[in-house]
Design a protein around this motif. Structure first.
Motif, PDB file in Angstrom:
ATOM      1  N   GLN A 559     -32.333  24.332 -24.516  1.00  0.00           N
ATOM      2  CA  GLN A 559     -31.186  24.753 -23.720  1.00  0.00           C
ATOM      3  C   GLN A 559     -30.980  26.260 -23.768  1.00  0.00           C
ATOM      4  O   GLN A 559     -30.540  26.862 -22.795  1.00  0.00           O
ATOM      5  CB  GLN A 559     -29.911  24.046 -24.215  1.00  0.00           C
ATOM      6  N   ASN A 560     -31.251  26.857 -24.932  1.00  0.00           N
ATOM      7  CA  ASN A 560     -31.040  28.302 -25.070  1.00  0.00           C
ATOM      8  C   ASN A 560     -31.879  28.797 -26.247  1.00  0.00           C
ATOM      9  O   ASN A 560     -31.536  28.590 -27.403  1.00  0.00           O
ATOM     10  CB  ASN A 560     -29.549  28.591 -25.314  1.00  0.00           C
ATOM     11  N   GLU A 561     -32.978  29.447 -25.926  1.00  0.00           N
ATOM     12  CA  GLU A 561     -33.889  29.871 -26.973  1.00  0.00           C
ATOM     13  C   GLU A 561     -33.403  31.115 -27.719  1.00  0.00           C
ATOM     14  O   GLU A 561     -33.898  31.466 -28.788  1.00  0.00           O
ATOM     15  CB  GLU A 561     -35.276  30.135 -26.395  1.00  0.00           C
ATOM     16  N   LYS A 562     -32.396  31.825 -27.163  1.00  0.00           N
ATOM     17  CA  LYS A 562     -31.923  33.064 -27.776  1.00  0.00           C
ATOM     18  C   LYS A 562     -30.794  32.841 -28.773  1.00  0.00           C
ATOM     19  O   LYS A 562     -30.661  33.564 -29.750  1.00  0.00           O
ATOM     20  CB  LYS A 562     -31.460  34.038 -26.693  1.00  0.00           C
ATOM     21  N   HIS A 563     -29.922  31.852 -28.504  1.00  0.00           N
ATOM     22  CA  HIS A 563     -28.713  31.680 -29.316  1.00  0.00           C
ATOM     23  C   HIS A 563     -28.779  30.343 -30.052  1.00  0.00           C
ATOM     24  O   HIS A 563     -28.302  29.321 -29.549  1.00  0.00           O
ATOM     25  CB  HIS A 563     -27.460  31.764 -28.444  1.00  0.00           C
ATOM     26  N   ILE A 564     -29.357  30.357 -31.260  1.00  0.00           N
ATOM     27  CA  ILE A 564     -29.540  29.139 -32.043  1.00  0.00           C
ATOM     28  C   ILE A 564     -28.586  29.149 -33.236  1.00  0.00           C
ATOM     29  O   ILE A 564     -28.466  30.148 -33.945  1.00  0.00           O
ATOM     30  CB  ILE A 564     -30.999  29.031 -32.564  1.00  0.00           C
ATOM     31  N   LEU A 565     -27.898  28.016 -33.438  1.00  0.00           N
ATOM     32  CA  LEU A 565     -26.989  27.895 -34.575  1.00  0.00           C
ATOM     33  C   LEU A 565     -27.785  27.509 -35.817  1.00  0.00           C
ATOM     34  O   LEU A 565     -28.469  26.481 -35.842  1.00  0.00           O
ATOM     35  CB  LEU A 565     -25.910  26.848 -34.278  1.00  0.00           C
ATOM     36  N   ARG A 566     -27.685  28.335 -36.869  1.00  0.00           N
ATOM     37  CA  ARG A 566     -28.469  28.088 -38.083  1.00  0.00           C
ATOM     38  C   ARG A 566     -27.891  26.959 -38.921  1.00  0.00           C
ATOM     39  O   ARG A 566     -28.611  26.117 -39.424  1.00  0.00           O
ATOM     40  CB  ARG A 566     -28.531  29.370 -38.919  1.00  0.00           C
ATOM     41  N   ASP A 567     -26.564  26.939 -39.099  1.00  0.00           N
ATOM     42  CA  ASP A 567     -25.929  25.973 -39.994  1.00  0.00           C
ATOM     43  C   ASP A 567     -25.203  24.905 -39.173  1.00  0.00           C
ATOM     44  O   ASP A 567     -24.088  25.118 -38.684  1.00  0.00           O
ATOM     45  CB  ASP A 567     -24.946  26.696 -40.913  1.00  0.00           C
ATOM     46  N   LYS A 568     -25.834  23.745 -39.024  1.00  0.00           N
ATOM     47  CA  LYS A 568     -25.275  22.676 -38.205  1.00  0.00           C
ATOM     48  C   LYS A 568     -24.135  21.935 -38.898  1.00  0.00           C
ATOM     49  O   LYS A 568     -23.446  21.124 -38.274  1.00  0.00           O
ATOM     50  CB  LYS A 568     -26.379  21.685 -37.825  1.00  0.00           C
ATOM     51  N   SER A 569     -23.934  22.211 -40.194  1.00  0.00           N
ATOM     52  CA  SER A 569     -22.881  21.491 -40.927  1.00  0.00           C
ATOM     53  C   SER A 569     -21.497  22.074 -40.694  1.00  0.00           C
ATOM     54  O   SER A 569     -20.488  21.446 -41.014  1.00  0.00           O
ATOM     55  CB  SER A 569     -23.193  21.514 -42.427  1.00  0.00           C
ATOM     56  N   LYS A 570     -21.425  23.276 -40.141  1.00  0.00           N
ATOM     57  CA  LYS A 570     -20.129  23.910 -39.917  1.00  0.00           C
ATOM     58  C   LYS A 570     -19.379  23.258 -38.748  1.00  0.00           C
ATOM     59  O   LYS A 570     -19.995  22.805 -37.785  1.00  0.00           O
ATOM     60  CB  LYS A 570     -20.315  25.394 -39.580  1.00  0.00           C
ATOM     61  N   PRO A 571     -18.051  23.259 -38.808  1.00  0.00           N
ATOM     62  CA  PRO A 571     -17.278  22.864 -37.610  1.00  0.00           C
ATOM     63  C   PRO A 571     -17.513  23.865 -36.496  1.00  0.00           C
ATOM     64  O   PRO A 571     -17.937  25.005 -36.743  1.00  0.00           O
ATOM     65  CB  PRO A 571     -15.828  22.879 -38.093  1.00  0.00           C
ATOM     66  N   ILE A 572     -17.238  23.446 -35.273  1.00  0.00           N
ATOM     67  CA  ILE A 572     -17.498  24.285 -34.099  1.00  0.00           C
ATOM     68  C   ILE A 572     -16.187  24.719 -33.459  1.00  0.00           C
ATOM     69  O   ILE A 572     -15.294  23.897 -33.203  1.00  0.00           O
ATOM     70  CB  ILE A 572     -18.368  23.534 -33.065  1.00  0.00           C
ATOM     71  N   ILE A 573     -16.075  26.013 -33.226  1.00  0.00           N
ATOM     72  CA  ILE A 573     -15.011  26.554 -32.370  1.00  0.00           C
ATOM     73  C   ILE A 573     -15.567  26.533 -30.963  1.00  0.00           C
ATOM     74  O   ILE A 573     -16.586  27.166 -30.674  1.00  0.00           O
ATOM     75  CB  ILE A 573     -14.644  27.988 -32.777  1.00  0.00           C
ATOM     76  N   PHE A 574     -14.925  25.805 -30.077  1.00  0.00           N
ATOM     77  CA  PHE A 574     -15.482  25.552 -28.744  1.00  0.00           C
ATOM     78  C   PHE A 574     -14.553  26.094 -27.662  1.00  0.00           C
ATOM     79  O   PHE A 574     -13.329  26.006 -27.767  1.00  0.00           O
ATOM     80  CB  PHE A 574     -15.674  24.047 -28.561  1.00  0.00           C
ATOM     81  N   SER A 575     -15.148  26.673 -26.610  1.00  0.00           N
ATOM     82  CA  SER A 575     -14.371  27.098 -25.444  1.00  0.00           C
ATOM     83  C   SER A 575     -15.194  26.863 -24.183  1.00  0.00           C
ATOM     84  O   SER A 575     -16.431  26.951 -24.213  1.00  0.00           O
ATOM     85  CB  SER A 575     -13.980  28.576 -25.546  1.00  0.00           C
ATOM     86  N   MET A 576     -14.488  26.583 -23.094  1.00  0.00           N
ATOM     87  CA  MET A 576     -15.158  26.304 -21.822  1.00  0.00           C
ATOM     88  C   MET A 576     -14.285  26.822 -20.691  1.00  0.00           C
ATOM     89  O   MET A 576     -13.114  26.455 -20.580  1.00  0.00           O
ATOM     90  CB  MET A 576     -15.395  24.796 -21.665  1.00  0.00           C
ATOM     91  N   ALA A 577     -14.846  27.696 -19.852  1.00  0.00           N
ATOM     92  CA  ALA A 577     -14.075  28.275 -18.747  1.00  0.00           C
ATOM     93  C   ALA A 577     -15.022  29.026 -17.821  1.00  0.00           C
ATOM     94  O   ALA A 577     -16.201  29.232 -18.131  1.00  0.00           O
ATOM     95  CB  ALA A 577     -13.005  29.227 -19.282  1.00  0.00           C
ATOM     96  N   ARG A 578     -14.477  29.443 -16.684  1.00  0.00           N
ATOM     97  CA  ARG A 578     -15.204  30.382 -15.834  1.00  0.00           C
ATOM     98  C   ARG A 578     -15.390  31.683 -16.595  1.00  0.00           C
ATOM     99  O   ARG A 578     -14.582  32.042 -17.450  1.00  0.00           O
ATOM    100  CB  ARG A 578     -14.442  30.678 -14.536  1.00  0.00           C
TER     101      ARG A 578
END
Length: 809
Positions: A559-578
């Motif tokens: 999906q995105n080869e540039k922005h990879i999350l290293r630690d999958k155990s952390k909670p996620i701060i999520f946002s979605m908008a234009r």
């Protein structure tokens, strides 16, 4: 015994003069500080910062704390500085304004009218003008005799006030019941008479017929269908529409009897809301890519599309339910009228007619934009549509008539362009009109009125603000999602309130554009589609088939080869908008990047726009894309931040919210201003603790610290500290997360569902349909004034908007 003395409330001029006399040195120092900042507009924080700076000493603080002018400054919304003068606009409470000008050299004070204040403000742009006559728009004389409350707490509850007013008139004067009789006699559907026939010619006959019908119906078994007593009621003067059986018909007739004998607001509203008068509805939304799939995230295509699709599904269900209860064999029709775009970019926006999924009688009707050169094939910005709207309205009227085999009963406009077209159609067809702004650009772009010429090439606000004035004043009623949309908050001007008085120097001056106390304003909040957005803990409904693709969306290089999350155990701060300036996604990224503790506690994931600037056609989005890439480099966010292009699959988005909740993450809505905040409702409906901007309607959705949190995007350090505090507490005690999650869900169930929305909107259509009938003579003058504004000013302004170039030709 002493006689009570009534003290006159001092004017603002008198308060300022008293303050100057009592605190001459301190106020001279304060006003001089304002003047030293030079010509311009000072915002509230500028005014208060300077006030704080001169209150450093204990003596000054004690002295000025009781000064009336101190309180006025706390209510000031702006100050115009033209040395040696300072003019201040004070808003003691929502909807109420006063203006004063002070000559700092002489410490003399003048109270200003709205017109005088705006004329002074215009000098910032045009200098001292010698033009004696400027076009002033003033709608107040046309509304002077109309009922309205003057209490700020009543703003947005127009229908309740209107019902009280109407019922009190009926109670005092029985002759005022005659319009109700005429209203009931006028109802027909496709030539068939409803409610009353010619046997009932006056109020006394109506009352005696109702008494007779009540006695007859009360003796029937409660489950008797209408067809078994239809002939008997017809002989008394009643036609279909009273109910599907004895119980409903008896309820309806008793409501009317109560109105005739002792009218009260709740009874009147209940009765008017049950009258069968809305069978065909038209919803206008011209701009953007209006479709059901593969459109979200395309330019000018976001929450409004989602709102309308959910709206029509709920409305169709409510209309079917009401028609059944009314005992009628009628098929409703709902049409969403939007623009047909031949170059549809893989969407269905090039199809003329498309049924809305999840409905049986609701369709998207698309009409192309055209000019003398032919049909426009490509998408154009919502800011560039103005030259096409009049022809679009004419063409849409013909297409609507074909589809409905006549005129609609009710028209709903959306956003500035849709509301203008709705006004043109409602004017032509003589039907009830509802206006929904969604977002008025005027408050999004500070000083976009006084400095409109600086914005004109890009946004054409002269056309948009004029169109807004026309639609607001032409509409029979206006619905908003929140109180703040109408009248703001204590220290924030509402979207509609900003149209009360403003100036476009060189064009016209608005001394009274809209009155937020007008009973046409009603708060009707939408919800989220609960078949898509439901709590994370409802395991039986979870879309587990999507989990693998969501895992890839969040963490994999596909999906995105540039922005990879290293630690999958952390909670996620999520946002979605234009991805635009107002939505402020880049502001959230910068806020996250600056706070090292927040970065340690959680990952940041945003779905926003496109991450390739070459693929964007939107001017603002392209600027924000460039800014985002810069922030990623500046704060070295690799491994902690993931940026993905907007996803158009709503089912996937619903499950994505729930997957974020599974990580015990949070949703953040960081907009500089948000009229409502549909994503906030969606996130809370999925059980995701939410942090949302305090500027706009989201402040009403969330109870701070109870069902979520307010953040101020203008103070990002405070916002990040609040998130850190919550996430840290959740790490220490998992019940903290669940407590906010559960309270957010309860808030949604109590106030933000489409069922509540559709019931309310249909009731409003009935009440305002009656009010339109009662007040048609008084409203005619306003409509003529609006007509003149449209023909003499708006059409001329449209000529200055360059016609979009169709690259496909």
């Amino acid at each position: 015994m002493a006689t009570a003395k009534l003290d006159r409330v001092p004017s603002m001029k008198e308060r300022v003069e008293d303050s100057v006399r009592a605190h001459c040195n301190d106020l001279f120092s304060l006003l001089s500080r304002y003047v030293k900042q030079g010509r311009g507009i000072l915002q509230p924080h500028h005014l208060l910062d300077e006030l704080d700076s001169i209150m450093d000493g204990e003596q000054s603080r004690q002295s000025l704390s009781t000064c009336p002018f101190n309180e006025d400054l706390k209510s000031a919304q702006e100050a115009i500085v033209l040395p040696p003068f300072v003019a201040i606009a004070v808003r003691p409470r929502p909807g109420v304004w006063e203006y004063v000008r002070i000559n700092v050299n002489e410490l003399s004070v003048d109270q200003l009218t709205v017109s005088e204040y705006l004329r002074f403000k215009e000098e910032l742009v045009d200098g001292l003008s010698n033009t004696p006559f400027v076009l002033e728009l003033d709608f107040e004389p046309f509304n002077a005799t109309f009922p309205r409350s003057n209490r700020s707490s009543c703003i947005g509850n127009g229908v309740q006030f209107l019902n009280r007013h109407l019922s009190s008139i009926m109670f005092r004067n029985k002759d005022c019941l005659e319009p109700l009789l005429n209203f009931l006699r006028m109802h027909k559907h496709k030539g068939h008479t409803l409610m009353l026939n010619d046997r009932i010619q006056n109020i006394s006959k109506l009352e005696s017929a109702l008494v007779k019908a009540e006695d007859y119906l009360s003796r029937l078994p409660s489950d008797t269908p209408y067809s078994e007593f239809e002939y008997e009621l017809q002989g008394m003067g009643f036609e279909r529409g009273w109910g599907d059986g004895a119980t409903k018909a008896l309820e309806m007739m008793r409501l009317l009897l109560n109105i005739l004998q002792a009218p009260n607001p709740s009874t009147l509203e209940a009765f008017l809301g049950r009258i069968p008068m809305v069978f065909n509805v038209v919803i206008l939304s011209p701009h953007g890519y209006f479709g059901q799939a593969n459109v979200l995230g395309l330019p000018d295509t976001g929450g409004q599309i989602v709102y309308i699709l959910d709206q029509v599904r709920a409305l169709e269900n409510e209309m079917l339910l009401r028609i059944h209860k009314q005992g009628l064999d009628v098929t409703p029709r709902l049409l969403i009228v939007t623009r047909l775009i031949p170059d549809a970019k893989g969407t269905t926006c090039n199809q003329r007619l498309e049924r809305v999924s999840g409905t049986h009688h609701t369709y998207i009707l698309r009409v192309p934009f055209r000019s003398e050169k032919g049909i426009l094939h490509e998408w154009i910005s919502r800011f560039d549509v103005w030259p096409f709207l009049e022809t679009f309205a004419e063409d849409a009227a013909g297409e609507i008539a074909i589809e409905l085999q006549g005129y609609p009963d009710f028209i709903i406009g959306n956003y500035s362009d849709g509301n203008l077209v709705a006004s043109l159609l409602a004017h032509k067809m003589g039907v009830t009109q509802c206006t929904i702004a969604h977002a008025l650009e005027k408050t999004k772009y500070p000083d976009s009125d006084i400095y409109w010429k600086d914005f004109e090439d890009k946004y054409h606000f002269s056309c948009q603000f004029t169109a807004d004035l026309i639609a607001m004043n032409h509409a029979d009623f206006i619905i908003t999602s929140t109180y703040q949309e109408i009248a703001g908050a204590k220290n924030t001007v509402g979207q509609y309130e900003s149209y009360t008085a403003f100036t476009l120097p060189g064009l016209y001056r608005v001394v009274h554009g809209i009155d937020v106390f007008d009973p046409k304003f009603n708060i009707v909040s939408p919800g989220a589609d609960m078949s898509i957005y439901f709590p994370y803990f409802k395991k039986h409904g979870r879309l587990t088939a999507l989990h693998e693709s969501i895992e890839k969306l969040l963490f994999h290089t596909e999906q995105n080869e540039k922005h990879i999350l290293r630690d999958k155990s952390k909670p996620i701060i999520f946002s979605m908008a234009r991805l635009d300036q107002v939505k402020n996604i880049t502001g959230l990224v910068e806020c996250y990047g600056k706070n090292s503790e927040l970065r340690e506690l959680a990952n940041l994931v945003v779905l926003a726009g496109n991450n390739d600037v070459k693929k964007s056609k939107d001017r603002e989005e392209a600027e924000e894309i460039e800014k985002m890439h810069g922030l990623i480099k500046t704060y070295n966010l690799d491994g902690q931040f993931r940026w993905m292009s907007t996803q158009t699959n709503r089912a996937c988005n619903g499950e994505l919210y729930r997957c974020i909740a599974d990580t015990k993450g949070v949703f953040v809505q960081p907009a500089l201003y948000e009229a409502f905040g549909l994503t906030v409702v969606e996130a809370m409906t999925c059980g995701l603790p939410t942090f949302a901007t305090c500027h706009g309607g989201t402040a009403e959705i969330i109870e701070h610290g109870v069902s979520g949190f307010h953040i101020d995007p203008y103070h990002p350090d405070q916002a990040s500290a609040l998130m850190v505090d919550f996430l840290r507490r959740c790490n220490e005690d998992s019940s903290c997360w669940k407590k906010i999650s559960d309270a957010g869900l309860q808030r949604i169930y109590d106030r933000y569902t489409w069922k509540i929305y559709s019931e309310r909107l249909m009731t409003l259509a009935g009440v305002y349909g009656f009010w339109k009938h009662v007040s048609k003579l008084e409203r005619r003058e306003t409509r003529r004034y609006v007509e003149m504004l449209y023909i003499l000013k708006f059409r001329e302004l449209v000529k200055s908007v360059p016609r979009a170039i169709d690259n496909s030709l």
